[in-house]
Design an enzyme around this catalytic site. Structure first.
Site, mmCIF file in Angstrom:
data_model
loop_
_atom_site.group_PDB
_atom_site.id
_atom_site.type_symbol
_atom_site.label_atom_id
_atom_site.label_comp_id
_atom_site.label_asym_id
_atom_site.label_seq_id
_atom_site.Cartn_x
_atom_site.Cartn_y
_atom_site.Cartn_z
ATOM 1 N N ASN A 8 30.275 -36.223 50.975
ATOM 2 C CA ASN A 8 31.048 -34.689 50.718
ATOM 3 C C ASN A 8 31.739 -34.760 52.004
ATOM 4 O OD1 ASN A 8 31.633 -32.086 51.010
ATOM 5 N ND2 ASN A 8 30.316 -31.278 49.637
ATOM 6 N N GLU A 35 34.167 -32.584 47.260
ATOM 7 C CA GLU A 35 34.906 -31.428 48.122
ATOM 8 C C GLU A 35 36.478 -32.055 48.716
ATOM 9 O OE1 GLU A 35 31.484 -29.059 50.061
ATOM 10 O OE2 GLU A 35 33.489 -27.607 49.685
ATOM 11 N N ASP A 147 27.010 -34.933 45.940
ATOM 12 C CA ASP A 147 26.193 -33.944 46.566
ATOM 13 C C ASP A 147 25.617 -33.135 45.285
ATOM 14 O OD1 ASP A 147 25.689 -31.542 47.627
ATOM 15 O OD2 ASP A 147 27.492 -31.101 48.441
ATOM 16 N N ASN A 149 23.261 -30.769 45.910
ATOM 17 C CA ASN A 149 23.071 -29.339 46.249
ATOM 18 C C ASN A 149 21.471 -28.940 45.877
ATOM 19 O OD1 ASN A 149 24.790 -27.964 47.751
ATOM 20 N ND2 ASN A 149 26.438 -27.956 46.055
ATOM 21 N N ASP A 218 22.038 -35.335 49.409
ATOM 22 C CA ASP A 218 23.195 -36.200 48.922
ATOM 23 C C ASP A 218 22.543 -37.321 48.537
ATOM 24 O OD1 ASP A 218 26.111 -34.910 49.761
ATOM 25 O OD2 ASP A 218 24.705 -34.413 51.373
ATOM 26 N N ASP A 247 30.326 -31.386 57.248
ATOM 27 C CA ASP A 247 29.055 -30.942 57.358
ATOM 28 C C ASP A 247 28.024 -31.899 56.640
ATOM 29 O OD1 ASP A 247 30.180 -29.791 55.240
ATOM 30 O OD2 ASP A 247 29.004 -27.756 55.333
ATOM 31 N N HIS A 248 28.538 -32.920 56.073
ATOM 32 C CA HIS A 248 27.752 -33.891 55.467
ATOM 33 C C HIS A 248 27.941 -35.154 56.052
ATOM 34 C CE1 HIS A 248 26.726 -31.462 51.497
ATOM 35 N NE2 HIS A 248 27.789 -30.808 51.899
#
Length: 260
Positions: A8, A35, A147, A149, A218, A247-248
């Site tokens: 991501n 994303e 991802d 989530n 992930d 941030d991933h």
DNA sequence: ATGGCTAGCCCGGCTAGA
């Protein structure tokens, strides 16, 4: 050897230099991205082509967006989950290479347990399950990356007590995730790593990465028989360091398979 | 209880992420 990565990137255009450097360093056969945060017409096809890769893209302005970057051409590319779930958001892209189906997904965040977005997440996830059920997972090789989530277990959470029952960690989300695996898929990371504290996302805020305040959300999921051929699985924490990281971090998996 | 960072959008304060 087949090398597959999911990442991501939280905006492909902000992260383009990182993605190109990553391709050069790891040389994956398949890189699934989530994303993108850009429409298809703003996707950097040419820069990625010059790095020796093709791009299959489902873009969207501002939000979401998924792509599969591949060394060879991807075949039978399909966008979205129709007819299993009709989504206005750009969250799923799939295709085949070397007889293997690659499915890249960006599961909705869900915002808060019980919210409208939470219900959307659950409905969406059931659509994903139906899509996966439409494949013969136990006979045909399928690799699902993305991802999700969802942090499936407490060992995937830096502070399980504070996250207990919260979004990404609720029982209903975890049940959905284990139902997906029960179709005949394995979380290949856990084949090679039993320990906790191994995360793929860290909050930008409050020095989340420096304090290892993260979650493992992930995944590379593979048909069980394919997962037996997985020789390596790791999370590239280096990508969470330095200037302007996502941030991933990327999740890498290698399979002892020839790739055509 | 709230905000904390980051990105996009269109230009300053929102939405959204997880």
């Amino acid at each position: 050897m087949l090398k597959v990565v999911t990442w991501n990137v939280n905006s492909i255009n902000v992260r383009l230099e990182r993605v190109l450097a990553f391709l050069d360093r790891w040389k994956p056969d398949i890189l699934m991205l989530q994303e993108l945060k850009c429409p298809e017409e703003k996707f950097p096809f040419e820069a990625i082509r010059q790095a020796g890769y093709e791009s299959a893209v489902l873009g969207q302005k501002t939000y979401n967006g998924v792509a599969i970057i591949s060394k060879g051409p991807l075949e039978e590319i399909q966008l979205g989950m129709d007819p299993f779930y009709e989504d206005v958001a750009a969250r799923v892209i799939r295709g085949k290479m070397g007889g293997i189906t690659f499915l890249c997904c960006y599961v909705p965040n869900g915002q808060e347990v019980g919210s409208e977005k939470f219900q959307y997440k659950l409905n969406w996830f059931q659509g994903l399950q139906k899509l996966v059920e439409s494949y013969r997972v136990n006979e045909e090789p399928i690799i699902l990356g993305g991802d999700f989530n969802i942090a499936p277990e407490d060992r995937d959470v830096h502070d399980p007590k504070s996250w207990e029952g919260k979004i990404l960690c609720s029982k209903v989300e975890r049940d959905h995730f284990s139902n997906l695996l029960a179709l005949g898929l394995s979380d290949v990371f856990r084949i090679h790593h039993e320990e906790g504290g191994m995360f793929s996302w860290w909050d930008y805020r409050s020095f989340g990465f420096q304090r290892n305040h993260g979650l493992r959300i992930d995944f590379v999921l593979a048909s069980d028989f394919l997962a037996k051929l997985c020789t390596h699985a790791s999370i590239d924490r280096e990508e969470r360091k330095g200037e302007r990281p996502s941030d991933h971090a990327p999740m890498i998996a290698e399979f002892n398979l020839p790739i055509k």
